[in-house]
Design a protein around this motif. Structure first.
Motif, PDB file in Angstrom:
ATOM      1  N   LEU A   4       0.836  -1.199   0.000  1.00  0.00           N
ATOM      2  CA  LEU A   4       0.000   0.000   0.000  1.00  0.00           C
ATOM      3  C   LEU A   4       0.878   1.259   0.000  1.00  0.00           C
ATOM      4  N   ALA A   5       1.905   1.271   0.847  1.00  0.00           N
ATOM      5  CA  ALA A   5       2.774   2.447   0.938  1.00  0.00           C
ATOM      6  C   ALA A   5       3.546   2.682  -0.354  1.00  0.00           C
ATOM      7  N   LEU A   6       3.895   1.592  -1.034  1.00  0.00           N
ATOM      8  CA  LEU A   6       4.668   1.681  -2.279  1.00  0.00           C
ATOM      9  C   LEU A   6       3.804   1.331  -3.486  1.00  0.00           C
ATOM     10  N   SER A   7       2.567   1.745  -3.433  1.00  0.00           N
ATOM     11  CA  SER A   7       1.614   1.348  -4.478  1.00  0.00           C
ATOM     12  C   SER A   7       1.977   1.892  -5.853  1.00  0.00           C
ATOM     13  N   GLU A   8       2.764   2.978  -5.903  1.00  0.00           N
ATOM     14  CA  GLU A   8       3.134   3.552  -7.194  1.00  0.00           C
ATOM     15  C   GLU A   8       4.448   2.991  -7.739  1.00  0.00           C
ATOM     16  N   SER A   9       5.080   2.116  -6.990  1.00  0.00           N
ATOM     17  CA  SER A   9       6.344   1.544  -7.463  1.00  0.00           C
ATOM     18  C   SER A   9       6.133   0.768  -8.760  1.00  0.00           C
ATOM     19  N   ARG A  10       7.107   0.852  -9.618  1.00  0.00           N
ATOM     20  CA  ARG A  10       7.025   0.151 -10.904  1.00  0.00           C
ATOM     21  C   ARG A  10       7.534  -1.282 -10.806  1.00  0.00           C
ATOM     22  N   ASN A  11       8.093  -1.651  -9.650  1.00  0.00           N
ATOM     23  CA  ASN A  11       8.583  -3.022  -9.467  1.00  0.00           C
ATOM     24  C   ASN A  11       8.517  -3.377  -7.990  1.00  0.00           C
ATOM     25  N   ILE A  12       7.299  -3.550  -7.496  1.00  0.00           N
ATOM     26  CA  ILE A  12       7.080  -3.768  -6.071  1.00  0.00           C
ATOM     27  C   ILE A  12       7.741  -5.063  -5.579  1.00  0.00           C
ATOM     28  N   LYS A  13       7.846  -6.052  -6.457  1.00  0.00           N
ATOM     29  CA  LYS A  13       8.480  -7.305  -6.042  1.00  0.00           C
ATOM     30  C   LYS A  13       9.934  -7.083  -5.633  1.00  0.00           C
ATOM     31  N   ASP A  14      10.628  -6.259  -6.387  1.00  0.00           N
ATOM     32  CA  ASP A  14      12.020  -5.951  -6.024  1.00  0.00           C
ATOM     33  C   ASP A  14      12.077  -5.180  -4.711  1.00  0.00           C
ATOM     34  N   ASN A  15      11.155  -4.240  -4.518  1.00  0.00           N
ATOM     35  CA  ASN A  15      11.116  -3.492  -3.263  1.00  0.00           C
ATOM     36  C   ASN A  15      10.970  -4.435  -2.068  1.00  0.00           C
ATOM     37  N   ILE A  16      10.049  -5.353  -2.180  1.00  0.00           N
ATOM     38  CA  ILE A  16       9.790  -6.279  -1.079  1.00  0.00           C
ATOM     39  C   ILE A  16      11.018  -7.155  -0.823  1.00  0.00           C
ATOM     40  N   SER A  17      11.632  -7.649  -1.883  1.00  0.00           N
ATOM     41  CA  SER A  17      12.833  -8.472  -1.713  1.00  0.00           C
ATOM     42  C   SER A  17      13.965  -7.674  -1.066  1.00  0.00           C
ATOM     43  N   ASP A  18      14.139  -6.428  -1.510  1.00  0.00           N
ATOM     44  CA  ASP A  18      15.199  -5.584  -0.951  1.00  0.00           C
ATOM     45  C   ASP A  18      14.937  -5.267   0.519  1.00  0.00           C
ATOM     46  N   LEU A  19      13.690  -4.996   0.857  1.00  0.00           N
ATOM     47  CA  LEU A  19      13.363  -4.699   2.245  1.00  0.00           C
ATOM     48  C   LEU A  19      13.576  -5.909   3.145  1.00  0.00           C
ATOM     49  N   LYS A  20      13.238  -7.081   2.648  1.00  0.00           N
ATOM     50  CA  LYS A  20      13.492  -8.298   3.424  1.00  0.00           C
ATOM     51  C   LYS A  20      14.991  -8.499   3.626  1.00  0.00           C
ATOM     52  N   ALA A  21      15.784  -8.156   2.612  1.00  0.00           N
ATOM     53  CA  ALA A  21      17.239  -8.263   2.749  1.00  0.00           C
ATOM     54  C   ALA A  21      17.749  -7.276   3.805  1.00  0.00           C
ATOM     55  N   GLN A  22      17.174  -6.077   3.847  1.00  0.00           N
ATOM     56  CA  GLN A  22      17.577  -5.099   4.853  1.00  0.00           C
ATOM     57  C   GLN A  22      17.188  -5.558   6.257  1.00  0.00           C
ATOM     58  N   VAL A  23      16.015  -6.144   6.391  1.00  0.00           N
ATOM     59  CA  VAL A  23      15.602  -6.703   7.681  1.00  0.00           C
ATOM     60  C   VAL A  23      16.586  -7.787   8.122  1.00  0.00           C
ATOM     61  N   ALA A  24      16.981  -8.633   7.174  1.00  0.00           N
ATOM     62  CA  ALA A  24      17.920  -9.716   7.492  1.00  0.00           C
ATOM     63  C   ALA A  24      19.289  -9.162   7.869  1.00  0.00           C
ATOM     64  N   ALA A  25      19.726  -8.106   7.185  1.00  0.00           N
ATOM     65  CA  ALA A  25      21.008  -7.484   7.517  1.00  0.00           C
ATOM     66  C   ALA A  25      20.980  -6.943   8.945  1.00  0.00           C
ATOM     67  N   ASN A  26      19.868  -6.297   9.310  1.00  0.00           N
ATOM     68  CA  ASN A  26      19.735  -5.806  10.675  1.00  0.00           C
ATOM     69  C   ASN A  26      19.761  -6.946  11.690  1.00  0.00           C
TER      70      ASN A  26
END
Length: 238
Positions: A119-141
């Motif tokens: 919902l927050a990134l509803s205008e993203s042109r590649n939401i799947k990449d956003n989600i994957s990248d955010l999960k990677a950042q969570v894992a890094a933390n």
């Protein structure tokens, strides 16, 4: 208190604001930030840089109390806006650059909040990449949390906190020494100033007076004479 202890040794323009991003969330959320909860933010008013740099912050707990924070800031390929890549050259409003998020619980109750992210990134042109990248950042933390907990287990919290302060004090002294070195190398008086002026593409001046006190190892940055805000995307808070 969210003060910076260490960050990656590259891209200081991106990482220099991490401390302010963490401190903003501490002030904003207060007690409403529980163990295991992960926060997402990219808004410039909340310590962000340009919008594609998404900051993910996780508290480090020890014996039921927050003792440190770990954070990762990653540049996302697209988060919406009027042009692919979310860095339009001629944007005049923040919303034209894409999603602007002050504070979003990315992980809550052990669950990655994918619906909220979409919902927050509803205008993203590649939401799947956003989600994957955010999960990677969570894992890094999470990796950072594990390493911090190992340090605490091996040396005890008081020793780890003490050495964190040593790192901060060492960094402060290094900056003071650098200022003294600049003063001496430019044959400046004990309290003296350097001046600089440059111009943006539209002719807007950026003026800086750097007043150095060699004895104290301090400096005052004075931007008096710098142009007003421009009607575009090359503004920054000072």
């Amino acid at each position: 208190d969210g003060g910076l202890v260490a960050n990656a040794p590259h891209l200081p323009v991106h990482l220099g604001a991490m401390q302010e991003a963490v401190r903003w969330q501490i002030s904003h959320l207060g007690d409403n930030w529980k163990e295991g909860e992960v926060i997402l933010s990219n808004h410039p008013c909340a310590g962000g840089s340009h919008l594609p740099d998404m900051t993910v912050i996780t508290p480090v707990y020890h014996e039921g109390k927050t003792v440190f924070y770990v954070a990762s800031r990653g540049h996302h390929a697209d988060i919406g806006g009027i042009a692919p890549g979310s860095m339009p050259a001629f944007s005049k409003m923040l919303k034209e650059e894409g999603a602007a998020i002050k504070s979003l619980k990315l992980v809550e109750g052990g669950e990655f909040k994918e619906a909220e992210v979409r919902l927050a990134l509803s205008e993203s042109r590649n939401i799947k990449d956003n989600i994957s990248d955010l999960k990677a950042q969570v894992a890094a933390n999470q990796k950072g949390i594990i390493l911090m907990q190992e340090l605490i287990e091996e040396y005890g919290l008081p020793v780890v906190v003490a050495y964190m302060l040593h790192v901060q004090n060492s960094a402060e002294q290094a900056v003071r020494d650098m200022l003294r070195s600049i003063s001496l190398s430019h044959n400046m008086l004990p309290i003296d100033s350097l001046f600089g002026c440059d111009f943006m593409d539209d002719g807007t001046p950026i003026k800086l007076q750097l007043k150095i006190d060699r004895e104290k190892g301090t400096a005052v940055f004075d931007f008096t004479g710098t142009g007003q805000e421009v009607y575009g995307n090359c503004n920054a808070p000072v």
